[in-house]
Design a protein around this motif. Structure first.
Motif, PDB file in Angstrom:
ATOM      1  N   GLU A  58     -44.725   9.421 -35.336  1.00  0.00           N
ATOM      2  CA  GLU A  58     -45.073   7.874 -36.114  1.00  0.00           C
ATOM      3  C   GLU A  58     -44.111   6.636 -35.228  1.00  0.00           C
ATOM      4  OE1 GLU A  58     -45.788   4.671 -39.491  1.00  0.00           O
ATOM      5  OE2 GLU A  58     -46.921   6.760 -38.757  1.00  0.00           O
ATOM      6  N   HIS A  59     -42.802   7.010 -34.573  1.00  0.00           N
ATOM      7  CA  HIS A  59     -42.108   6.124 -34.416  1.00  0.00           C
ATOM      8  C   HIS A  59     -42.625   5.249 -33.011  1.00  0.00           C
ATOM      9  CE1 HIS A  59     -39.508   6.347 -38.596  1.00  0.00           C
ATOM     10  NE2 HIS A  59     -40.014   7.404 -38.673  1.00  0.00           N
ATOM     11  N   ILE A  60     -42.764   6.819 -32.575  1.00  0.00           N
ATOM     12  CA  ILE A  60     -43.230   6.636 -30.842  1.00  0.00           C
ATOM     13  C   ILE A  60     -45.137   5.226 -30.759  1.00  0.00           C
ATOM     14  CG2 ILE A  60     -43.275   7.417 -29.263  1.00  0.00           C
ATOM     15  CD1 ILE A  60     -41.860  10.252 -30.419  1.00  0.00           C
ATOM     16  N   PHE A  61     -45.400   5.988 -31.226  1.00  0.00           N
ATOM     17  CA  PHE A  61     -46.575   5.201 -31.159  1.00  0.00           C
ATOM     18  C   PHE A  61     -47.537   4.057 -31.767  1.00  0.00           C
ATOM     19  CE2 PHE A  61     -46.721   9.281 -29.233  1.00  0.00           C
ATOM     20  CZ  PHE A  61     -46.632   9.082 -27.973  1.00  0.00           C
ATOM     21  N   LYS A  98     -46.242  -3.936 -25.141  1.00  0.00           N
ATOM     22  CA  LYS A  98     -45.628  -3.165 -23.862  1.00  0.00           C
ATOM     23  C   LYS A  98     -45.227  -2.005 -24.228  1.00  0.00           C
ATOM     24  CE  LYS A  98     -44.695  -6.393 -21.085  1.00  0.00           C
ATOM     25  NZ  LYS A  98     -45.849  -6.991 -19.649  1.00  0.00           N
ATOM     26  N   PHE A  99     -46.306  -0.733 -23.508  1.00  0.00           N
ATOM     27  CA  PHE A  99     -45.633   0.406 -23.394  1.00  0.00           C
ATOM     28  C   PHE A  99     -43.941   0.371 -23.348  1.00  0.00           C
ATOM     29  CE2 PHE A  99     -49.989   0.885 -22.877  1.00  0.00           C
ATOM     30  CZ  PHE A  99     -50.444   1.951 -24.342  1.00  0.00           C
ATOM     31  N   HIS A 100     -43.312   1.999 -23.195  1.00  0.00           N
ATOM     32  CA  HIS A 100     -42.420   1.533 -23.481  1.00  0.00           C
ATOM     33  C   HIS A 100     -42.130   1.781 -21.494  1.00  0.00           C
ATOM     34  CE1 HIS A 100     -42.048   4.356 -27.693  1.00  0.00           C
ATOM     35  NE2 HIS A 100     -41.367   2.615 -27.146  1.00  0.00           N
ATOM     36  N   MET A 164     -52.650   5.726 -26.899  1.00  0.00           N
ATOM     37  CA  MET A 164     -51.498   6.126 -25.728  1.00  0.00           C
ATOM     38  C   MET A 164     -51.977   5.483 -24.363  1.00  0.00           C
ATOM     39  SD  MET A 164     -52.238  10.011 -25.950  1.00  0.00           S
ATOM     40  CE  MET A 164     -50.382  11.005 -27.032  1.00  0.00           C
ATOM     41  N   ASN A 165     -50.846   5.470 -23.506  1.00  0.00           N
ATOM     42  CA  ASN A 165     -51.142   5.020 -22.479  1.00  0.00           C
ATOM     43  C   ASN A 165     -51.979   5.161 -21.222  1.00  0.00           C
ATOM     44  OD1 ASN A 165     -50.513   3.622 -19.200  1.00  0.00           O
ATOM     45  ND2 ASN A 165     -48.653   2.919 -20.069  1.00  0.00           N
ATOM     46  N   ILE A 180     -44.608   8.646 -23.930  1.00  0.00           N
ATOM     47  CA  ILE A 180     -44.870   7.321 -23.564  1.00  0.00           C
ATOM     48  C   ILE A 180     -45.682   5.854 -24.466  1.00  0.00           C
ATOM     49  CG2 ILE A 180     -45.071   5.496 -21.963  1.00  0.00           C
ATOM     50  CD1 ILE A 180     -42.456   6.154 -21.337  1.00  0.00           C
ATOM     51  N   GLY A 181     -45.053   5.474 -26.349  1.00  0.00           N
ATOM     52  CA  GLY A 181     -46.166   4.604 -26.565  1.00  0.00           C
ATOM     53  C   GLY A 181     -45.954   3.317 -26.863  1.00  0.00           C
ATOM     54  N   THR A 182     -45.991   2.558 -27.303  1.00  0.00           N
ATOM     55  CA  THR A 182     -46.006   0.555 -27.841  1.00  0.00           C
ATOM     56  C   THR A 182     -45.044   1.154 -29.143  1.00  0.00           C
ATOM     57  OG1 THR A 182     -47.673   1.016 -29.125  1.00  0.00           O
ATOM     58  CG2 THR A 182     -47.744   0.398 -26.977  1.00  0.00           C
TER      59      THR A 182
END
Length: 250
Positions: A58-61, A98-100, A164-165, A180-182
């Motif tokens: 939840e915190h990554i994407f 931006k993605f990470h 996702m990327n 890797i998320g936003t």
């Protein structure tokens, strides 16, 4: 963090979990420490529909839409959405997200993610109403449904519907270990899964988090999690045993 706690609470209620937080965060490094009862099976949100995974991812994407404080779906990675008909929803994708890894979010990422969700056993159940997904302009994605669906937009707000990327995933990177998320936090260390360390993403499109990061600790015993909260070892705990409610209230 407040917005994410609100979203967490909604998710936890749905999944019969309860969480408690310590109002005086203990870590001098401005890092919030969270304890939960079991390890995530993966950090790929499309793979496992279970809380130990989704409570972290939840915190990554981010998702195309999210819920406001009244539980109404509103745009998130989508700048806006419009019903062209009862079975056609047109999403306009935000610019400069931006993605990470520095990549910019595109409609290709959105379409790839939705199609990937429809193939994964953990996530396809929430997208069973989709008939097709197509790009209609550089920043627009059209989702066509088999038939009108009242819960469809709400389904897209769930953490399992993460965007996702495409390039990162199709290049063969291990999303389960190195996602890797936003989202507002980036995974910097997982190790064996007993401690997952995240740092704040300074280029987060909603604004950089006000804290420096999150740490998720796995503490399997209910009493040990409660003790960790009482001593200040952790700031938030999940899955309180009913017999401990009175202790928490005091």
């Amino acid at each position: 963090m407040k917005k994410f706690i609100q979203k967490y609470f909604t998710l936890l209620l749905l999944m019969n979990f309860i969480f408690v937080f310590n109002s005086s965060f203990s870590n001098n490094n401005n890092i919030i420490t969270v304890a939960q009862g079991s390890k995530p099976k993966s950090l790929d949100p499309h793979t496992f529909n279970e809380f130990p995974t989704l409570g972290i991812t939840e915190h990554i994407f981010n998702t195309l839409v999210t819920l406001d404080d009244n539980g109404t779906p509103i745009p998130e990675l989508a700048e806006n959405f419009t019903y062209l008909s009862p079975t056609e929803i047109l999403f306009t994708i935000r610019n400069n997200v931006k993605f990470h890894n520095g990549d910019t979010l595109t409609t290709d990422d959105v379409i790839f993610s939705l199609e990937r969700m429809m193939e994964k056993p953990g996530s396809r159940v929430i997208l069973k109403d989709i008939k097709s997904v197509s790009k209609t302009a550089d920043n627009k994605v059209l989702i066509t449904l088999h038939e009108p669906s009242a819960p469809f937009l709400a389904n897209l707000t769930l953490p399992i519907a993460a965007i996702m990327n495409k390039n990162y995933v199709t290049a063969g990177n291990n999303v389960a270990l190195h996602p890797i998320g936003t989202g507002p936090y980036m995974v910097t260390n997982w190790g064996d899964g007993d401690k997952i360390v995240m740092s704040s993403f300074k280029d987060y499109f909603k604004g950089a988090p006000k804290n420096n990061g999150l740490i998720f600790k796995i503490i399997t015993e209910n009493t040990s999690r409660l003790a960790a909260l009482e001593t200040g070892e952790v700031d938030i705990i999940y899955a309180i045993s009913p017999i401990d409610f009175q202790i928490v209230e005091k």
